[in-house]
Design an enzyme around this catalytic site. Sequence first.
Site, PDB file in Angstrom:
ATOM      1  CG  ASN A 208       7.058   0.579  14.352  1.00  0.00           C
ATOM      2  OD1 ASN A 208       7.829   1.456  13.987  1.00  0.00           O
ATOM      3  ND2 ASN A 208       6.129   0.062  13.550  1.00  0.00           N
ATOM      4  CG  ASP A 276       4.347  -7.881  11.672  1.00  0.00           C
ATOM      5  OD1 ASP A 276       4.476  -7.656  10.459  1.00  0.00           O
ATOM      6  OD2 ASP A 276       5.315  -8.059  12.438  1.00  0.00           O
ATOM      7  CE  LYS A 286      -9.440   8.175  27.474  1.00  0.00           C
ATOM      8  NZ  LYS A 286      -9.392   9.088  28.587  1.00  0.00           N
ATOM      9  N   PRO A 303      -2.145  -6.707   5.940  1.00  0.00           N
ATOM     10  CG  PRO A 303      -2.768  -5.045   4.441  1.00  0.00           C
ATOM     11  CD  PRO A 303      -2.992  -5.532   5.834  1.00  0.00           C
ATOM     12  CG  ASP A 304       4.191  -9.190   4.030  1.00  0.00           C
ATOM     13  OD1 ASP A 304       4.755  -8.282   3.383  1.00  0.00           O
ATOM     14  OD2 ASP A 304       4.802 -10.007   4.736  1.00  0.00           O
ATOM     15  CG  PHE A 323      14.776  -1.701   4.696  1.00  0.00           C
ATOM     16  CD1 PHE A 323      14.542  -1.303   3.391  1.00  0.00           C
ATOM     17  CD2 PHE A 323      15.811  -1.091   5.399  1.00  0.00           C
ATOM     18  CE1 PHE A 323      15.308  -0.329   2.787  1.00  0.00           C
ATOM     19  CE2 PHE A 323      16.595  -0.106   4.818  1.00  0.00           C
ATOM     20  CZ  PHE A 323      16.350   0.274   3.513  1.00  0.00           C
ATOM     21  CE  LYS A 337      11.757 -10.694   8.234  1.00  0.00           C
ATOM     22  NZ  LYS A 337      11.897  -9.644   9.246  1.00  0.00           N
TER      23      LYS A 337
HETATM   24  N1  CTP Z   1       6.451  -5.249   5.336  1.00  0.00           N
HETATM   25  C1  CTP Z   1       5.351  -4.895   4.598  1.00  0.00           C
HETATM   26  N2  CTP Z   1       4.097  -5.142   5.076  1.00  0.00           N
HETATM   27  C2  CTP Z   1       3.931  -5.713   6.284  1.00  0.00           C
HETATM   28  C3  CTP Z   1       5.057  -6.092   7.050  1.00  0.00           C
HETATM   29  C4  CTP Z   1       6.320  -5.815   6.554  1.00  0.00           C
HETATM   30  O1  CTP Z   1       5.496  -4.343   3.486  1.00  0.00           O
HETATM   31  N3  CTP Z   1       2.707  -5.939   6.735  1.00  0.00           N
HETATM   32  C5  CTP Z   1       7.792  -5.027   4.768  1.00  0.00           C
HETATM   33  C6  CTP Z   1       8.639  -3.994   5.507  1.00  0.00           C
HETATM   34  O2  CTP Z   1       8.467  -2.711   4.932  1.00  0.00           O
HETATM   35  C7  CTP Z   1      10.037  -4.536   5.261  1.00  0.00           C
HETATM   36  C8  CTP Z   1       9.849  -6.043   5.195  1.00  0.00           C
HETATM   37  O3  CTP Z   1       8.473  -6.231   4.896  1.00  0.00           O
HETATM   38  O4  CTP Z   1      10.552  -4.135   4.007  1.00  0.00           O
HETATM   39  C9  CTP Z   1      10.212  -6.808   6.431  1.00  0.00           C
HETATM   40  O5  CTP Z   1       9.599  -6.235   7.547  1.00  0.00           O
HETATM   41  P1  CTP Z   1       9.822  -6.902   8.971  1.00  0.00           P
HETATM   42  O6  CTP Z   1       8.968  -6.189   9.959  1.00  0.00           O
HETATM   43  O7  CTP Z   1      11.267  -7.041   9.265  1.00  0.00           O
HETATM   44  O8  CTP Z   1       9.298  -8.359   8.671  1.00  0.00           O
HETATM   45  P2  CTP Z   1       7.994  -9.106   9.045  1.00  0.00           P
HETATM   46  O9  CTP Z   1       7.205  -9.355   7.825  1.00  0.00           O
HETATM   47  O10 CTP Z   1       7.299  -8.391  10.141  1.00  0.00           O
HETATM   48  O11 CTP Z   1       8.577 -10.490   9.534  1.00  0.00           O
HETATM   49  P3  CTP Z   1       8.907 -10.995  11.032  1.00  0.00           P
HETATM   50  O12 CTP Z   1       7.680 -10.769  11.832  1.00  0.00           O
HETATM   51  O13 CTP Z   1       9.237 -12.433  10.812  1.00  0.00           O
HETATM   52  O14 CTP Z   1      10.107 -10.231  11.491  1.00  0.00           O
END
Ligand code: CTP
Length: 397
Positions: A208, A276, A286, A303-304, A323, A337
């Site tokens: 990204n 994500d 490749k 993992p979140d 964030f 969120k």
């Molecule tokens: N984050 C994280 N691990 C992930 C995804 C996100 O720790 N796998 C954390 C980011 O570092 C940030 C927050 O979650 O602090 C929100 O990230 P964002 O990309 O805005 O949110 P998403 O969880 O991707 O939600 P959405 O797809 O609904 O925007």
Amino acid sequence: MLAGKHILLIIGGGIAAYKSLDLIRRLQDQGARVTPVLTKAGEEFVTPLSVSALAGSEVHRDLFDLTKEAEMGHIQLSRSADLLVVAPATADLMAKMANGHANDLASTLLLATDTPVLLAPAMNVRMWEHPATQRNLATLLQDGVSCVGPNEGAMACGEYGPGRMAEVPEIISAVAARLSDGPLRGKRVLVTSGPTHEPIDPVRYIANRSSGAQGTALARALTALGAEVVFITGPASVAPPAGVEVVAVETAQEMSEAVDAALPADAAVFAAAVADWRVTSASDRKLKKSKDGLPVMEFAENPDILKRVAHMTKGRPALVVGFAAETDDVVENATAKRLRKGCDWIVANDVSPSTGIMGGSENAVVLISDDGAEEWPRMGKDAVARQIAERVAAALA
Ligand code: CTP
């Protein structure tokens, strides 16, 4: 960061003594003046000549050097510094310190000083885990001595476990934290930053547009207030800040593991733009164009990290900050969120291309907490970082 500070560096006898040569240089890079002391055992690992050449000053080695006694004296030597750093701190040096021995220059300096002391222990894992060393460590911590490391890993003696001396940037960060009189002194803060890269094959990946600028500015601002910062960064395009412990990762899964390894912390700020999804069908060769059509990729959810840490029942940092990068309904989405993720604060920003925020030098954020949404004016990412760092300091006070 260490401009004008004077460090008395005691180099003990251990294979890690070679890292102390680099430590001298890095301390100087930060503006510090280093006066080196080499123990007899230390001399078996690094030469007095290399130490004094790097430090740009004489290396002190003998307790009974009458000329020096007349000129300066070991008492004055130990008190003229802002901080005494012992790296590597051997089991023997720690035992001497814990029991108040003064039978060579290093132990005498350590006993005679009224200056703060920071240890970077390094020894065989069994020696580190021995009840005697752990007892000595507890005594020293009780006496107000600080300690950085040891780290876990493969050791020169072939064993594995805790005992490796902390890496030079970690020691620098601990030195800065110990010398700071900022409000975050003594607090450990974890910061994730930058993008993650999720491999498709050995040459391609999903990424990204995050530059890592906001996370880097945050780490710098937290360090300036005296925090000991662990900076876990994906492949960012800006250089990591000086004086923090940097853990470089590539994927979300690696970032998640690095966060676990870095805990416990007083606060954790998740500024990384974590991918994500990862490609489960990633190839170790490749992918080639084929007459059979386009490649098909399978994905799995990463993992979140923020959600997991925010929901920890044991060892959760006292303050967890996320964030939210949004392009629509910023406040509404970020408020939802925050609740979904279970974090204390969300720093929300509008990353629509027209704002120029993602990858740019400015940010316009809304801080969402229990107290509602607080809109901050658009300002430089450094200024945003300073404001957040001050809020973190107030919250941890
Ligand atoms: N984050 C994280 N691990 C992930 C995804 C996100 O720790 N796998 C954390 C980011 O570092 C940030 C927050 O979650 O602090 C929100 O990230 P964002 O990309 O805005 O949110 P998403 O969880 O991707 O939600 P959405 O797809 O609904 O925007």
